[in-house]
Design a protein around this motif. Structure first.
Motif, PDB file in Angstrom:
ATOM      1  N   ALA A   1       0.833  -1.207   0.000  1.00 18.85           N
ATOM      2  CA  ALA A   1       0.000   0.000   0.000  1.00 18.85           C
ATOM      3  C   ALA A   1       0.868   1.258   0.000  1.00 18.85           C
ATOM      4  O   ALA A   1       0.572   2.229  -0.716  1.00 18.85           O
ATOM      5  CB  ALA A   1      -0.929  -0.005   1.205  1.00 18.85           C
ATOM      6  N   ALA A   2       1.931   1.252   0.784  1.00 15.74           N
ATOM      7  CA  ALA A   2       2.836   2.404   0.795  1.00 15.74           C
ATOM      8  C   ALA A   2       3.544   2.554  -0.542  1.00 15.74           C
ATOM      9  O   ALA A   2       3.792   3.670  -1.001  1.00 15.74           O
ATOM     10  CB  ALA A   2       3.847   2.263   1.931  1.00 15.74           C
ATOM     11  N   GLY A   3       3.871   1.446  -1.191  1.00 11.41           N
ATOM     12  CA  GLY A   3       4.481   1.511  -2.522  1.00 11.41           C
ATOM     13  C   GLY A   3       3.539   2.095  -3.554  1.00 11.41           C
ATOM     14  O   GLY A   3       3.947   2.885  -4.412  1.00 11.41           O
ATOM     15  N   ILE A   4       2.279   1.716  -3.475  1.00 11.10           N
ATOM     16  CA  ILE A   4       1.287   2.277  -4.401  1.00 11.10           C
ATOM     17  C   ILE A   4       1.117   3.770  -4.147  1.00 11.10           C
ATOM     18  O   ILE A   4       1.026   4.567  -5.097  1.00 11.10           O
ATOM     19  CB  ILE A   4      -0.044   1.515  -4.273  1.00 11.10           C
ATOM     20  N   LEU A   5       1.090   4.170  -2.867  1.00  9.63           N
ATOM     21  CA  LEU A   5       1.005   5.597  -2.553  1.00  9.63           C
ATOM     22  C   LEU A   5       2.227   6.358  -3.055  1.00  9.63           C
ATOM     23  O   LEU A   5       2.105   7.503  -3.496  1.00  9.63           O
ATOM     24  CB  LEU A   5       0.863   5.802  -1.045  1.00  9.63           C
ATOM     25  N   THR A   6       3.389   5.730  -3.010  1.00 13.79           N
ATOM     26  CA  THR A   6       4.601   6.362  -3.533  1.00 13.79           C
ATOM     27  C   THR A   6       4.450   6.666  -5.015  1.00 13.79           C
ATOM     28  O   THR A   6       4.772   7.770  -5.466  1.00 13.79           O
ATOM     29  CB  THR A   6       5.825   5.452  -3.306  1.00 13.79           C
ATOM     30  N   VAL A   7       3.965   5.696  -5.761  1.00 11.66           N
ATOM     31  CA  VAL A   7       3.784   5.894  -7.206  1.00 11.66           C
ATOM     32  C   VAL A   7       2.748   6.980  -7.473  1.00 11.66           C
ATOM     33  O   VAL A   7       2.940   7.839  -8.341  1.00 11.66           O
ATOM     34  CB  VAL A   7       3.395   4.561  -7.876  1.00 11.66           C
ATOM     35  N   VAL A   8       1.656   6.962  -6.723  1.00  9.47           N
ATOM     36  CA  VAL A   8       0.599   7.966  -6.923  1.00  9.47           C
ATOM     37  C   VAL A   8       1.117   9.369  -6.608  1.00  9.47           C
ATOM     38  O   VAL A   8       0.908  10.315  -7.381  1.00  9.47           O
ATOM     39  CB  VAL A   8      -0.640   7.619  -6.060  1.00  9.47           C
ATOM     40  N   PHE A   9       1.821   9.513  -5.466  1.00  8.95           N
ATOM     41  CA  PHE A   9       2.377  10.818  -5.109  1.00  8.95           C
ATOM     42  C   PHE A   9       3.403  11.286  -6.126  1.00  8.95           C
ATOM     43  O   PHE A   9       3.478  12.463  -6.464  1.00  8.95           O
ATOM     44  CB  PHE A   9       3.016  10.781  -3.716  1.00  8.95           C
ATOM     45  N   PHE A  10       4.229  10.362  -6.625  1.00 12.10           N
ATOM     46  CA  PHE A  10       5.257  10.722  -7.600  1.00 12.10           C
ATOM     47  C   PHE A  10       4.633  11.206  -8.905  1.00 12.10           C
ATOM     48  O   PHE A  10       5.047  12.220  -9.463  1.00 12.10           O
ATOM     49  CB  PHE A  10       6.176   9.528  -7.854  1.00 12.10           C
ATOM     50  N   ILE A  11       3.622  10.491  -9.377  1.00 16.79           N
ATOM     51  CA  ILE A  11       2.958  10.908 -10.620  1.00 16.79           C
ATOM     52  C   ILE A  11       2.257  12.241 -10.440  1.00 16.79           C
ATOM     53  O   ILE A  11       2.285  13.109 -11.321  1.00 16.79           O
ATOM     54  CB  ILE A  11       1.981   9.797 -11.089  1.00 16.79           C
ATOM     55  N   TYR A  12       1.630  12.441  -9.290  1.00 19.91           N
ATOM     56  CA  TYR A  12       0.951  13.704  -9.021  1.00 19.91           C
ATOM     57  C   TYR A  12       1.942  14.858  -8.989  1.00 19.91           C
ATOM     58  O   TYR A  12       1.682  15.940  -9.531  1.00 19.91           O
ATOM     59  CB  TYR A  12       0.189  13.621  -7.697  1.00 19.91           C
ATOM     60  N   ASP A  13       3.095  14.662  -8.340  1.00 20.31           N
ATOM     61  CA  ASP A  13       4.101  15.726  -8.284  1.00 20.31           C
ATOM     62  C   ASP A  13       4.684  16.032  -9.649  1.00 20.31           C
ATOM     63  O   ASP A  13       4.967  17.178  -9.966  1.00 20.31           O
ATOM     64  CB  ASP A  13       5.236  15.347  -7.312  1.00 20.31           C
ATOM     65  N   MET A  14       4.885  15.011 -10.469  1.00 21.65           N
ATOM     66  CA  MET A  14       5.446  15.226 -11.799  1.00 21.65           C
ATOM     67  C   MET A  14       4.436  15.911 -12.718  1.00 21.65           C
ATOM     68  O   MET A  14       4.819  16.676 -13.602  1.00 21.65           O
ATOM     69  CB  MET A  14       5.910  13.920 -12.423  1.00 21.65           C
ATOM     70  N   SER A  15       3.147  15.657 -12.520  1.00 18.34           N
ATOM     71  CA  SER A  15       2.153  16.284 -13.382  1.00 18.34           C
ATOM     72  C   SER A  15       1.902  17.743 -12.974  1.00 18.34           C
ATOM     73  O   SER A  15       1.387  18.516 -13.776  1.00 18.34           O
ATOM     74  CB  SER A  15       0.836  15.509 -13.321  1.00 18.34           C
ATOM     75  N   LYS A  16       2.275  18.090 -11.736  1.00 21.14           N
ATOM     76  CA  LYS A  16       2.066  19.450 -11.264  1.00 21.14           C
ATOM     77  C   LYS A  16       3.055  20.426 -11.907  1.00 21.14           C
ATOM     78  O   LYS A  16       2.750  21.589 -12.069  1.00 21.14           O
ATOM     79  CB  LYS A  16       2.226  19.472  -9.738  1.00 21.14           C
ATOM     80  N   ASP A  17       4.228  19.951 -12.256  1.00 21.30           N
ATOM     81  CA  ASP A  17       5.268  20.836 -12.812  1.00 21.30           C
ATOM     82  C   ASP A  17       5.018  21.219 -14.233  1.00 21.30           C
ATOM     83  O   ASP A  17       4.399  20.821 -15.032  1.00 21.30           O
ATOM     84  CB  ASP A  17       6.629  20.174 -12.722  1.00 21.30           C
TER      85      ASP A  17
END
Length: 55
Positions: free
Chosen positions: A39-55
């Protein structure tokens, strides 16, 4: 990487390490720890994609 991504990644790695050692030693409830690591790994991927799409 943002702070959220680093915290989620660190949590996933630590829980994964605890689950692998615990299952080798025979500790109970390691399947729940492994599910938490996934679950933490999935959250890592979700947070990473969200941060990359924000830029």
């Amino acid at each position: 990487m943002s702070k959220k991504v680093k915290i989620a990644l660190g949590t996933a790695l630590q829980l994964g390490l605890i689950a692998s050692i615990g299952s080798y030693v025979g500790w109970p409830y390691m399947d729940w720890v492994l599910k938490g690591a996934v679950a933490a790994g999935i959250l890592t991927v979700v947070f990473f994609i969200y941060d990359m799409s924000k830029d």
